[in-house]
Design a protein around this motif. Structure first.
Motif, PDB file in Angstrom:
ATOM      1  N   GLU A   1       0.831  -1.218   0.000  1.00  0.00           N
ATOM      2  CA  GLU A   1       0.000   0.000   0.000  1.00  0.00           C
ATOM      3  C   GLU A   1       0.859   1.258   0.000  1.00  0.00           C
ATOM      4  N   GLY A   2       2.179   1.100  -0.186  1.00  0.00           N
ATOM      5  CA  GLY A   2       3.078   2.261  -0.195  1.00  0.00           C
ATOM      6  C   GLY A   2       3.140   2.893  -1.584  1.00  0.00           C
ATOM      7  N   PHE A   3       3.781   4.055  -1.669  1.00  0.00           N
ATOM      8  CA  PHE A   3       3.862   4.766  -2.950  1.00  0.00           C
ATOM      9  C   PHE A   3       4.679   3.969  -3.978  1.00  0.00           C
ATOM     10  N   MET A   4       4.212   3.974  -5.186  1.00  0.00           N
ATOM     11  CA  MET A   4       5.000   3.432  -6.305  1.00  0.00           C
ATOM     12  C   MET A   4       4.611   4.202  -7.563  1.00  0.00           C
ATOM     13  N   ASP A   5       5.608   4.518  -8.391  1.00  0.00           N
ATOM     14  CA  ASP A   5       5.359   5.159  -9.681  1.00  0.00           C
ATOM     15  C   ASP A   5       6.291   4.481 -10.675  1.00  0.00           C
ATOM     16  N   ARG A   6       5.925   3.285 -11.097  1.00  0.00           N
ATOM     17  CA  ARG A   6       6.813   2.454 -11.913  1.00  0.00           C
ATOM     18  C   ARG A   6       6.543   2.691 -13.398  1.00  0.00           C
ATOM     19  N   ARG A   7       7.615   2.799 -14.177  1.00  0.00           N
ATOM     20  CA  ARG A   7       7.485   3.043 -15.613  1.00  0.00           C
ATOM     21  C   ARG A   7       7.857   1.799 -16.424  1.00  0.00           C
ATOM     22  N   HIS A   8       7.440   1.805 -17.661  1.00  0.00           N
ATOM     23  CA  HIS A   8       7.785   0.793 -18.648  1.00  0.00           C
ATOM     24  C   HIS A   8       7.465  -0.620 -18.136  1.00  0.00           C
ATOM     25  N   LEU A   9       6.175  -0.933 -18.126  1.00  0.00           N
ATOM     26  CA  LEU A   9       5.707  -2.189 -17.533  1.00  0.00           C
ATOM     27  C   LEU A   9       5.883  -3.397 -18.450  1.00  0.00           C
ATOM     28  N   LEU A  10       6.148  -3.152 -19.735  1.00  0.00           N
ATOM     29  CA  LEU A  10       6.034  -4.242 -20.710  1.00  0.00           C
ATOM     30  C   LEU A  10       6.970  -5.404 -20.427  1.00  0.00           C
ATOM     31  N   ASP A  11       8.099  -5.122 -19.768  1.00  0.00           N
ATOM     32  CA  ASP A  11       9.071  -6.182 -19.491  1.00  0.00           C
ATOM     33  C   ASP A  11       8.610  -7.124 -18.384  1.00  0.00           C
ATOM     34  N   TYR A  12       7.633  -6.717 -17.586  1.00  0.00           N
ATOM     35  CA  TYR A  12       7.346  -7.461 -16.360  1.00  0.00           C
ATOM     36  C   TYR A  12       6.491  -8.700 -16.563  1.00  0.00           C
ATOM     37  N   ASP A  13       5.592  -8.661 -17.553  1.00  0.00           N
ATOM     38  CA  ASP A  13       4.694  -9.807 -17.735  1.00  0.00           C
ATOM     39  C   ASP A  13       3.969  -9.668 -19.068  1.00  0.00           C
ATOM     40  N   GLN A  14       3.655 -10.818 -19.662  1.00  0.00           N
ATOM     41  CA  GLN A  14       2.919 -10.814 -20.933  1.00  0.00           C
ATOM     42  C   GLN A  14       1.603 -10.035 -20.817  1.00  0.00           C
ATOM     43  N   SER A  15       1.003 -10.077 -19.625  1.00  0.00           N
ATOM     44  CA  SER A  15      -0.300  -9.396 -19.462  1.00  0.00           C
ATOM     45  C   SER A  15      -0.167  -7.892 -19.705  1.00  0.00           C
ATOM     46  N   PHE A  16       0.990  -7.314 -19.403  1.00  0.00           N
ATOM     47  CA  PHE A  16       1.162  -5.880 -19.656  1.00  0.00           C
ATOM     48  C   PHE A  16       1.317  -5.619 -21.153  1.00  0.00           C
ATOM     49  N   ILE A  17       1.875  -6.579 -21.864  1.00  0.00           N
ATOM     50  CA  ILE A  17       1.954  -6.455 -23.328  1.00  0.00           C
ATOM     51  C   ILE A  17       0.536  -6.533 -23.906  1.00  0.00           C
ATOM     52  N   ASP A  18      -0.235  -7.467 -23.367  1.00  0.00           N
ATOM     53  CA  ASP A  18      -1.590  -7.642 -23.908  1.00  0.00           C
ATOM     54  C   ASP A  18      -2.488  -6.424 -23.658  1.00  0.00           C
ATOM     55  N   LEU A  19      -2.172  -5.660 -22.644  1.00  0.00           N
ATOM     56  CA  LEU A  19      -2.978  -4.446 -22.374  1.00  0.00           C
ATOM     57  C   LEU A  19      -2.780  -3.365 -23.434  1.00  0.00           C
ATOM     58  N   ILE A  20      -1.697  -3.473 -24.203  1.00  0.00           N
ATOM     59  CA  ILE A  20      -1.400  -2.432 -25.213  1.00  0.00           C
ATOM     60  C   ILE A  20      -2.602  -2.214 -26.127  1.00  0.00           C
ATOM     61  N   ASP A  21      -3.206  -3.320 -26.561  1.00  0.00           N
ATOM     62  CA  ASP A  21      -4.365  -3.178 -27.464  1.00  0.00           C
ATOM     63  C   ASP A  21      -5.518  -4.020 -26.939  1.00  0.00           C
ATOM     64  N   ARG A  22      -5.840  -3.759 -25.717  1.00  0.00           N
ATOM     65  CA  ARG A  22      -6.870  -4.528 -25.025  1.00  0.00           C
ATOM     66  C   ARG A  22      -8.201  -4.495 -25.784  1.00  0.00           C
TER      67      ARG A  22
END
Ligand SMILES: O=C(O)CCC(=O)C(=O)O
Length: 301
Positions: free
Chosen positions: A67-88
């Motif tokens: 529940e702490g602060f996070m502002d993470r960039r460039h998610l595509l490397d982390y999981d296929q699901s973030f790639i799939d969100l590109i053109d959801r």
């Protein structure tokens, strides 16, 4: 492809944003929320001490509490699901309806806004110094826009609400230090929403987070799309994960199907509309060229 309803089109034009309900299912909300908890423990880019919000590679989020602060960039490397969100499916069609087919994904981001008395919220336009004074009109496509997926319910006000100034995308706004708009300025609308909802908003809309006094963190995922000449700004060229992408996703991260050359991102590849919208759109556009804005130009290299 699916298009905005007339009411959505009119809302987009006059307000500069749309609130879409139930875009992610409860299962997807739970899944992506867990992804954000995982991402926080991994190395990645977040705001560092550099001036003007530049980002540095960190070994993990500063605060490891979920529940702490996070502002993470460039998610595509982390999981296929973030790639799939590109053109959801269900959402990307609407983005293309707003942006047209000559677009790119320019950034992805995960933000967790903790409950705290220490953050008063802030508002701004997107695109940095360059786009602050470039405004869209009611009928123009934006230069850039964001899709913001809510992963938490947001109720009432001052609960980390996504805050907008409806209509501010089309007019000059007071931006000197004394009168800089805040989430409590006249005209600010602090939006409530449910986990799974998605906000779409234009780069030139004044917007930002309200303070979060709700006692619970607010989690979101954001994807930014821009007209292709504006280029992506999470990666220098095509990111390494391109091998895990469909042809459309590849195109959206800047794989033009050829090596970079003068005129890349200025002239779109000949198959741009087909890759983004499917072959049927090209056939239709031959009959009604203005719909996707290709017409005779589609044939030039
Ligand atoms: O966290 C929010 O509510 C807004 C995020 C934001 O301002 C942005 O993505 O530009």
């Amino acid at each position: 492809m699916q298009q905005l309803t007339q009411q959505q089109r009119s809302q987009w034009s006059t307000d500069g944003y749309l609130h879409l309900q139930g875009v992610l299912s409860p299962e997807e909300v739970e899944f992506f929320s867990a992804q954000l908890d995982r991402v926080r423990t991994l190395p990645g880019y977040e705001p560092s001490d550099l001036p003007r919000g530049h980002y540095g590679l960190l070994p993990h989020a500063d605060d490891l509490a979920t529940e702490g602060f996070m502002d993470r960039r460039h998610l595509l490397d982390y999981d296929q699901s973030f790639i799939d969100l590109i053109d959801r499916p269900g959402l990307f069609d609407l983005i293309v309806d707003i942006m047209g087919p000559y677009l790119l994904l320019s950034m992805s981001q995960a933000i967790v806004r903790p409950a705290t008395k220490a953050f008063p919220g802030y508002t701004h336009t997107d695109g940095g110094e360059a786009l602050r004074y470039v405004r869209v009109t009611e009928t123009s496509r934006p230069i850039a826009m964001k899709a913001m997926y809510l992963l938490s319910d947001v109720e009432g006000t001052d609960s980390g609400n996504f805050t907008v100034f409806p209509g501010s995308h089309m007019r000059p706004f007071p931006d000197d230090a004394e009168r800089w708009p805040t989430p409590h300025s006249p005209g600010a609308a602090q939006l409530a929403g449910k986990a799974g909802d998605c906000y779409l908003f234009a780069h030139s809309l004044w917007h930002g987070p309200a303070p979060n006094y709700s006692g619970k963190a607010r989690k979101t995922i954001l994807y930014n799309y821009s007209q292709m000449f504006a280029r992506g700004y999470d990666f220098e060229l095509v990111p390494d994960v391109v091998d895990k992408m469909t042809p459309r996703q590849r195109r959206l991260v800047g794989d033009m199907g050829h090596e970079f050359r003068p005129g890349s991102f200025f002239y779109a590849p000949r198959d741009q509309v087909a890759v983004i919208m499917g072959d049927e759109a090209v056939e239709e556009s031959a009959l009604a060229p203005t719909r996707v804005g290709i017409g005779a130009g589609a044939d030039r290299a």
